[in-house]
Design an enzyme around this catalytic site. Structure first.
Site: not given
Ligand SMILES: NC(=O)c1ccc[n+]([C@@H]2O[C@H](COP(=O)([O-])OP(=O)(O)OC[C@H]3O[C@@H](n4cnc5c(N)ncnc54)[C@H](OP(=O)(O)O)[C@@H]3O)[C@@H](O)[C@H]2O)c1
Length: 335
Positions: A57, A215
């Site tokens: 990440y 999302g």
């Protein structure tokens, strides 16, 4: 403030957890260090202490997100024992930016030492193999993880995006404590591809990633115009020009139900995941304190059997459009 807990291994782990990937890359708005630190600090203060990261990440390079966690823990004086820290290895980003999946025993040990350094800690609570390496027998990778566990470098062992057959093979070598897979109102395949069954049978906790459909379900992406050029969701087929409008139909139906219940779509989505089985811990990702608070309030949302049936009816009548990853990345899941 303390959150309710569910078991990972022998630990009582607070849920929902917090996914920290979006703080350092992937989605628009990443990289605001001040906001990220404030959100992580608020999570700690509110008892949201199951944090999920990975060595991969980062925007420009590996370990950026792990280093952010180390920074916040130091700057905010967060005691190490307060956080149930999960990270992952296996996606190695080479210097030219290309990625390769590696699970060789030598790599597992190197990756663990590198993550310990980035995280500024001497142990990881839950260490996952992020993706299964098709060229290394899972038994060899698990044996290496078992040795890390014996050495005290990791407490619990996890797998991410493997198949039920691989999970069973892994469990024959070592106690696998957690499986991390995408699971949400948008993606329900673990219910039918054997992963739920295997986890229940083998006593493996189920960690649901992207519980807000990245999302989509929470409605933070209402139109493709909401995606800035640096947002990775452009590449995901569920957000494609063809599929996005179809998926929004499902999102709108669920939003109506949430509104009728007096909750937000995100709260409905997280509470629904937790309502499916008490072995599940969701790790919604956010970079904002107000959304963290909203997501934690999903704990106040409960469903009647009639509501659960209604949601299931909606899911059945709006088939999801598009795969959850681009074609090349789909080849690396459920191995
Ligand atoms: N094992 C794996 O292969 C894998 C893959 C993907 C993710 N993960 C893990 O799972 C975590 C969560 O997944 P995810 O971040 O991909 O997806 P997600 O949790 O489904 O959704 C995150 C997105 O939703 C938005 N959001 C969060 N709360 C919201 C709210 N209350 N209302 C409206 N929008 C909201 C966030 O934006 P803001 O930041 O602007 O709030 C972000 O864009 C990651 O952080 C990572 O740790 C693991």
């Amino acid at each position: 403030m303390s959150l309710p807990t569910r078991k990972i291994g022998k630990d009582d782990v607070p849920y929902p957890g917090l996914g920290t990937m979006g703080m350092s890359g992937w989605y628009a708005g990443f990289g605001d260090t001040e906001r990220n630190i404030a959100t992580l600090k608020a999570a700690w203060e509110k008892g949201c202490r199951f944090w999920d990261t990975a060595d991969i990440y980062g925007d420009k390079r590996m370990w950026e997100n792990e280093e952010l966690i180390s920074q916040v823990m130091k700057e905010c004086n967060i005691p190490r024992k307060d956080i149930f820290l999960a990270t992952k290895f296996g996606n190695w980003q080479r210097e030219d930016g290309s990625r390769v999946i590696v699970g060789t025993p030598e790599y597992v040990k190197e990756a663990c030492d590198r993550s310990l350094k980035a995280l500024g800690t001497d142990y990881i609570d839950l260490y996952y193999q992020h993706r299964v390496d098709k060229n290394t027998p899972i038994e060899d990778t698990m044996q290496a993880m078992k040795e890390l566990q014996s050495a005290g470098k990791i407490r619990y062992i996890g797998l991410s995006e493997c198949s039920a057959a691989t999970l069973r093979r892994a469990c024959a070598v070592v106690k696998v404590d957690a499986l991390q897979v995408e699971y949400s109102l948008w993606e329900t395949s673990p219910e039918t591809n054997g992963l739920f069954d295997a986890c229940k049978e083998l006593g493996v906790a189920f960690v649901a990633y992207s519980p807000l459909g990245r999302g989509l379900i929470s409605g933070s992406v209402r139109s493709r115009k909401d995606l800035t050029p640096d947002d990775n969701r452009w590449k995901h087929p569920r957000f494609s020009e063809e599929n996005f409008p179809k998926n929004v139909e499902l999102v709108e139906e669920l939003a109506k139900l949430a509104a009728a219940k007096g909750v937000t779509s995100a709260q409905l989505a997280i509470a629904w995941v937790h309502a499916q089985w008490d072995g599940i811990l969701a790790i919604p990702g956010t970079t904002r304190i107000e959304r963290l608070e909203e997501n934690l309030d999903s704990l106040k949302v409960h469903f009647t059997p009639e509501e659960l049936a209604e949601i299931r009816k909606i899911l059945d009548s709006f088939p999801r459009a598009g795969t959850r990853y681009p074609e090349a990345m789909m080849r690396d899941v459920h191995i």
